[in-house]
Scaffold this active site. Structure first.
Site, PDB file in Angstrom:
ATOM      1  N   ASP A  28      52.213  44.217  32.718  1.00 45.42           N
ATOM      2  CA  ASP A  28      51.481  43.240  32.835  1.00 45.42           C
ATOM      3  C   ASP A  28      50.204  43.253  32.127  1.00 45.42           C
ATOM      4  O   ASP A  28      49.740  42.744  31.307  1.00 45.42           O
ATOM      5  CB  ASP A  28      51.563  42.603  33.915  1.00 45.42           C
ATOM      6  N   ASP A  62      46.817  55.262  32.661  1.00 46.16           N
ATOM      7  CA  ASP A  62      45.246  55.276  32.534  1.00 46.16           C
ATOM      8  C   ASP A  62      44.836  55.781  31.044  1.00 46.16           C
ATOM      9  O   ASP A  62      44.198  55.357  30.348  1.00 46.16           O
ATOM     10  CB  ASP A  62      44.548  55.815  33.522  1.00 46.16           C
ATOM     11  N   LYS A  82      52.570  56.481  35.906  1.00 51.64           N
ATOM     12  CA  LYS A  82      51.723  57.007  36.741  1.00 51.64           C
ATOM     13  C   LYS A  82      52.352  58.363  37.561  1.00 51.64           C
ATOM     14  O   LYS A  82      52.171  58.216  38.832  1.00 51.64           O
ATOM     15  CB  LYS A  82      50.787  56.063  37.345  1.00 51.64           C
ATOM     16  N   TYR A 111      56.280  43.069  41.578  1.00 56.09           N
ATOM     17  CA  TYR A 111      56.649  41.869  41.541  1.00 56.09           C
ATOM     18  C   TYR A 111      57.621  41.282  42.333  1.00 56.09           C
ATOM     19  O   TYR A 111      57.938  40.371  42.740  1.00 56.09           O
ATOM     20  CB  TYR A 111      56.725  41.488  39.847  1.00 56.09           C
ATOM     21  N   ASP A 114      48.258  42.580  28.234  1.00 55.26           N
ATOM     22  CA  ASP A 114      46.927  41.727  27.704  1.00 55.26           C
ATOM     23  C   ASP A 114      45.948  42.686  27.016  1.00 55.26           C
ATOM     24  O   ASP A 114      45.434  42.374  26.043  1.00 55.26           O
ATOM     25  CB  ASP A 114      46.143  41.402  29.379  1.00 55.26           C
TER      26      ASP A 114
HETATM   27  C1  IPM Z   1      52.466  37.233  32.409  1.00 52.58           C
HETATM   28  C2  IPM Z   1      51.633  36.606  33.436  1.00 52.58           C
HETATM   29  C3  IPM Z   1      52.641  36.141  34.601  1.00 52.58           C
HETATM   30  C4  IPM Z   1      52.803  37.885  35.110  1.00 52.58           C
HETATM   31  C5  IPM Z   1      51.668  35.723  35.760  1.00 52.58           C
HETATM   32  C6  IPM Z   1      51.497  34.401  35.377  1.00 52.58           C
HETATM   33  C7  IPM Z   1      52.852  35.649  36.947  1.00 52.58           C
HETATM   34  O1  IPM Z   1      50.569  37.037  33.725  1.00 52.58           O
HETATM   35  O2  IPM Z   1      53.493  36.690  31.934  1.00 52.58           O
HETATM   36  O3  IPM Z   1      51.959  38.318  31.878  1.00 52.58           O
HETATM   37  O4  IPM Z   1      52.015  38.447  35.664  1.00 52.58           O
HETATM   38  O5  IPM Z   1      54.038  38.391  34.686  1.00 52.58           O
HETATM   39 MN    MN Z   2      50.199  38.901  32.242  1.00 59.18          MN
END
Ligand code: IPM
Ligand code: MN
Length: 329
Positions: A233, A209, A176, A125, A237
């Site tokens: 990140d 993984d 990893k 990032y 999710d």
């Molecule tokens: C998150 C989001 C952000 C990230 C994006 C919107 C830049 O996906 O906060 O997880 O990748 O960190």
């Molecule tokens: Mn995200």
């Protein structure tokens, strides 16, 4: 005294879920002195403003920032993400991204939760890299991962301290190391060195993984996880998806010695924006994390208790907000 909080509703469902979050916080008896910031993709399309240095400086004087979601399909990828969200994380040095996940499970007597600590200012990032011969047949693009000993160490130390404060006292490093032999080595060595300061914390290591499998098949093995920016990140999710849905996933972007920012893990969801369809629970729970940070732990606990049985939190955005308000009595 009322806490001074900057509000960035943002784009898409952002303003809708933040409105419910503010409603629930007020119902929990906490007074906020809010300052609205009209930022995000829609604002950018209107007058080109993404995030000025003056606004950033103003934020340093706040007690917290509460953000819905930013990004809209009409703006090219990266403009708002890098220019607003990542700029905020980097300039305010919000180096801890704390993302808790609650598994209510089939047996309500035995709930389980774990917390992912995502390094929030470095890795892929950081923006290292670039193009050479762009738009020619010989073009090359590189995007490296930046890992500093200082950045890795402060994130790992925070994670050990957190793990030590929890009943299980267990911390897993996710990376990893079998392929990322430079950055993985730095993370692993730092992890093992800091571990010596925390002899009562049990440690584990998973490749990212494999961690994806465990998130789905055996999440109970985790207590606190620490990982780098991109792995964190992606994993968070997945964490949302396996723990009731991304609509319940909350997060805190923390600078332990400065102003911090609180936002749901989910995005702006333009496909359902403006229809009163988004689940506001992630924003509400992010608000509860903000209250913890503001020294309002009792109100935060009451909000979490109201949101505990997620299977009952169904309905429109405003209905779920109203239900949480009603449960707060
Ligand atoms: C998150 C989001 C952000 C990230 C994006 C919107 C830049 O996906 O906060 O997880 O990748 O960190
Ligand atoms: Mn995200």
């Amino acid at each position: 005294m009322a806490h001074k909080v900057g509000i960035i509703g943002g784009d898409g469902i952002g303003p809708e879920v933040i409105a419910e979050g503010l409603k629930v916080i007020r119902a929990a008896g906490v007074e906020l002195d809010t300052v609205d910031y009209d930022l995000g993709g829609a604002r950018y399309l209107r007058d080109g403003e993404v995030l000025s240095d003056e606004t950033l400086e103003e934020w340093r004087g706040l007690d917290a920032l509460y953000l819905g979601a930013v990004g809209t399909p009409e703006v090219p990828p990266g403009v708002i993400e890098r220019g607003l969200l990542l700029k905020m994380r980097f300039v305010l040095d919000l180096y801890i991204n704390r993302r808790p996940f609650i598994f209510e499970g089939d047996d309500a007597r035995d709930p389980h939760d774990f917390i992912v600590i995502r390094e929030n200012t470095e890795g892929t990032y950081a923006g290292e890299g670039g193009f050479l011969r762009k738009n020619t047949p010989a073009e090359i693009a590189t995007q490296g991962s930046v890992n500093t000993r200082m950045g890795v160490e402060r994130c790992i130390r925070y994670s050990f301290t957190l793990a030590q404060s929890r009943p299980r006292k267990h911390l897993t490093l996710v990376h990893k190391t079998n392929v990322l032999t430079f950055s993985g080595d730095l993370w692993e060595r730092t992890f093992n060195e800091v571990a010596e300061e925390f002899p009562d914390v049990e440690t584990a290591y998973n490749h990212v993984d494999a961690a994806c499998i465990y998130f789905v098949q055996d999440p109970g093995r985790y207590d606190v996880i620490v990982t780098d920016n991109l792995f964190g990140d992606i994993l968070t999710d997945l964490g949302g998806a396996v723990s009731g849905g991304i609509g319940f996933a909350s997060s805190a972007n923390l600078n332990p010695t400065g102003v911090s920012m609180f936002e749901p893990v989910h995005g702006s969801a333009p496909d359902i924006a403006g229809q009163n369809l988004a689940n506001p629970t992630a924003a509400v729970l992010s608000g509860a994390m903000m209250l913890d940070h503001l020294g309002e732990a009792a109100a935060a606990d009451r909000i979490r208790a109201a949101a505990a049985d997620t299977s009952t939190l169904v309905g429109s955005t405003t209905e779920v907000g109203d239900l949480l308000v009603a449960r707060l009595g």
